[in-house]
Design a protein around this motif. Structure first.
Motif, PDB file in Angstrom:
ATOM      1  N   UNK A 136     -20.124 -17.074   8.210  1.00  0.00           N
ATOM      2  CA  UNK A 136     -19.484 -18.341   8.555  1.00  0.00           C
ATOM      3  C   UNK A 136     -18.033 -18.137   8.974  1.00  0.00           C
ATOM      4  N   UNK A 137     -17.285 -17.299   8.243  1.00  0.00           N
ATOM      5  CA  UNK A 137     -15.876 -17.093   8.565  1.00  0.00           C
ATOM      6  C   UNK A 137     -15.726 -16.375   9.896  1.00  0.00           C
ATOM      7  N   UNK A 138     -16.642 -15.465  10.191  1.00  0.00           N
ATOM      8  CA  UNK A 138     -16.576 -14.746  11.466  1.00  0.00           C
ATOM      9  C   UNK A 138     -16.909 -15.671  12.637  1.00  0.00           C
ATOM     10  N   UNK A 139     -17.941 -16.485  12.462  1.00  0.00           N
ATOM     11  CA  UNK A 139     -18.307 -17.442  13.516  1.00  0.00           C
ATOM     12  C   UNK A 139     -17.196 -18.454  13.745  1.00  0.00           C
ATOM     13  N   UNK A 140     -16.584 -18.899  12.649  1.00  0.00           N
ATOM     14  CA  UNK A 140     -15.489 -19.863  12.747  1.00  0.00           C
ATOM     15  C   UNK A 140     -14.290 -19.269  13.483  1.00  0.00           C
ATOM     16  N   UNK A 141     -14.008 -18.004  13.221  1.00  0.00           N
ATOM     17  CA  UNK A 141     -12.883 -17.336  13.890  1.00  0.00           C
ATOM     18  C   UNK A 141     -13.131 -17.273  15.395  1.00  0.00           C
ATOM     19  N   UNK A 142     -14.344 -16.926  15.773  1.00  0.00           N
ATOM     20  CA  UNK A 142     -14.693 -16.878  17.192  1.00  0.00           C
ATOM     21  C   UNK A 142     -14.587 -18.265  17.829  1.00  0.00           C
ATOM     22  N   UNK A 143     -15.015 -19.276  17.102  1.00  0.00           N
ATOM     23  CA  UNK A 143     -14.968 -20.640  17.633  1.00  0.00           C
ATOM     24  C   UNK A 143     -13.531 -21.097  17.830  1.00  0.00           C
ATOM     25  N   UNK A 144     -12.656 -20.734  16.903  1.00  0.00           N
ATOM     26  CA  UNK A 144     -11.240 -21.097  17.034  1.00  0.00           C
ATOM     27  C   UNK A 144     -10.597 -20.418  18.243  1.00  0.00           C
ATOM     28  N   UNK A 145     -10.951 -19.161  18.477  1.00  0.00           N
ATOM     29  CA  UNK A 145     -10.436 -18.459  19.662  1.00  0.00           C
ATOM     30  C   UNK A 145     -10.917 -19.159  20.928  1.00  0.00           C
ATOM     31  N   UNK A 146     -12.186 -19.527  20.940  1.00  0.00           N
ATOM     32  CA  UNK A 146     -12.755 -20.220  22.101  1.00  0.00           C
ATOM     33  C   UNK A 146     -12.065 -21.554  22.339  1.00  0.00           C
TER      34      UNK A 146
ATOM     35  N   UNK B 117     -18.858  -9.130  18.049  1.00  0.00           N
ATOM     36  CA  UNK B 117     -17.722 -10.041  17.976  1.00  0.00           C
ATOM     37  C   UNK B 117     -17.134  -9.910  16.567  1.00  0.00           C
ATOM     38  N   UNK B 118     -16.331 -10.868  16.131  1.00  0.00           N
ATOM     39  CA  UNK B 118     -15.696 -10.761  14.819  1.00  0.00           C
ATOM     40  C   UNK B 118     -16.761 -10.497  13.746  1.00  0.00           C
ATOM     41  N   UNK B 119     -16.531  -9.469  12.920  1.00  0.00           N
ATOM     42  CA  UNK B 119     -17.567  -9.020  11.990  1.00  0.00           C
ATOM     43  C   UNK B 119     -16.952  -8.278  10.812  1.00  0.00           C
ATOM     44  N   UNK B 120     -17.782  -8.043   9.798  1.00  0.00           N
ATOM     45  CA  UNK B 120     -17.381  -7.253   8.640  1.00  0.00           C
ATOM     46  C   UNK B 120     -17.682  -5.791   8.925  1.00  0.00           C
ATOM     47  N   UNK B 121     -16.700  -4.925   8.680  1.00  0.00           N
ATOM     48  CA  UNK B 121     -16.884  -3.502   8.965  1.00  0.00           C
ATOM     49  C   UNK B 121     -16.645  -2.673   7.708  1.00  0.00           C
ATOM     50  N   UNK B 122     -17.297  -1.531   7.669  1.00  0.00           N
ATOM     51  CA  UNK B 122     -17.040  -0.529   6.639  1.00  0.00           C
ATOM     52  C   UNK B 122     -16.021   0.455   7.203  1.00  0.00           C
ATOM     53  N   UNK B 123     -14.944   0.664   6.476  1.00  0.00           N
ATOM     54  CA  UNK B 123     -13.888   1.535   6.965  1.00  0.00           C
ATOM     55  C   UNK B 123     -14.251   3.002   6.776  1.00  0.00           C
ATOM     56  N   UNK B 124     -13.931   3.814   7.800  1.00  0.00           N
ATOM     57  CA  UNK B 124     -14.162   5.251   7.725  1.00  0.00           C
ATOM     58  C   UNK B 124     -13.223   5.891   6.706  1.00  0.00           C
ATOM     59  N   UNK B 125     -13.640   7.035   6.204  1.00  0.00           N
ATOM     60  CA  UNK B 125     -12.803   7.766   5.248  1.00  0.00           C
ATOM     61  C   UNK B 125     -11.441   8.100   5.850  1.00  0.00           C
ATOM     62  N   UNK B 126     -11.435   8.456   7.132  1.00  0.00           N
ATOM     63  CA  UNK B 126     -10.171   8.788   7.803  1.00  0.00           C
ATOM     64  C   UNK B 126      -9.238   7.589   7.820  1.00  0.00           C
ATOM     65  N   UNK B 127      -9.788   6.404   8.073  1.00  0.00           N
ATOM     66  CA  UNK B 127      -8.985   5.184   8.099  1.00  0.00           C
ATOM     67  C   UNK B 127      -8.465   4.849   6.711  1.00  0.00           C
ATOM     68  N   UNK B 128      -9.328   4.970   5.708  1.00  0.00           N
ATOM     69  CA  UNK B 128      -8.921   4.694   4.327  1.00  0.00           C
ATOM     70  C   UNK B 128      -7.802   5.640   3.908  1.00  0.00           C
TER      71      UNK B 128
END
Length: 243
Positions: A111-121, A151-162
């Motif tokens: 819901x939060x990801x869809x809402x973020x996309x809708x706000x951008x639109x 589009x806007x989504x939940x991601x798992x961060x790579x070890x390098x990024x962490x």
């Protein structure tokens, strides 16, 4: 793709700030996509200085941030919301209602990801998007092997990024392992994009993004297909380029 190579971080920051300021002067109600981390800090300082001199006005500007750690409250000093408030928004005249950062504490991710996309639109799309680049070529928190259609989504961060982000936390164990991020498709829908990079640690990822094949293994390489990208690099970050 337009590539601008400058001598140092200060010049990179000034050049980027002038591009943002020019965008806002030409279109006072611009929609800006903003980034966090070390790279844009100098740019934000320059924008604050321009504002203090009455050279740019942010009262009609709308902003959307690229990402936010998942599971961190906005009041947490390491949240990207707090980063933006401390490093830019508290020092300019932007309307707080026009500031958008993903809600890292939301229980309903879809819901939060869809809402973020809708706000951008509804805002008319992003006029100018600022990007940094990770050592592994990520943009936003879109890690290698990302879906270019996301589009806007939940991601798992790579070890390098962490590991890279652990410098901002008391220990690596405190670094969130997930984040909400604009997707590649959201970024690519921006009308203009500015990619900033400085330092020798970014030379390899910049070279792969600009001179290499377009591949999900190097998320930033997709920018080769955008029709209005400006890459601003200091001499060290540009040292691996073939131009």
């Amino acid at each position: 793709m337009r590539i601008i190579i400058v001598n140092n971080y200060e010049e990179m920051s000034k050049k980027a700030a002038m591009m943002i300021a020019s965008q806002v002067m030409l279109k006072p109600d611009s929609v800006l996509g903003l980034a966090t981390g070390d790279t844009p800090l100098g740019m934000y300082k320059e924008l604050i200085q321009l504002y203090s001199k009455n050279e740019v006005d942010f009262k009609e500007v709308t902003t959307f941030n690229l990402d936010e750690y998942y599971g961190i409250n906005r009041k947490n000093p390491q949240s990207y919301y707090e980063y933006m408030m401390a490093n830019l928004f508290n020092s300019i005249n932007i309307n707080r209602k026009n500031i958008h950062v993903p809600d890292g504490m939301s229980q309903d991710v879809n819901a939060i990801c869809s809402d973020y996309e809708e706000k951008i639109k509804k805002a008319g799309g992003i006029d100018m998007q600022v990007l940094g680049i990770g050592g592994n070529g990520h943009i936003g928190f879109n890690e290698p092997d990302v879906n270019f259609e996301a589009r806007t989504h939940l991601v798992n961060l790579d070890e390098q990024t962490i590991e890279a982000n652990s410098r901002f936390f008391d220990s690596i164990g405190d670094v969130p392992v997930k984040a909400l991020s604009m997707g590649i498709k959201t970024i690519m829908n921006s009308k203009k994009i500015i990619l900033l990079a400085n330092g020798i640690s970014k030379a390899e990822s910049i070279a792969r993004a600009i001179n290499g094949k377009i591949s999900p293994k190097v998320p930033a390489s997709i920018l080769q297909l955008h029709n209005d990208v400006t890459v601003i690099l200091d001499s060290e970050a540009a040292s691996g380029l073939q131009i």
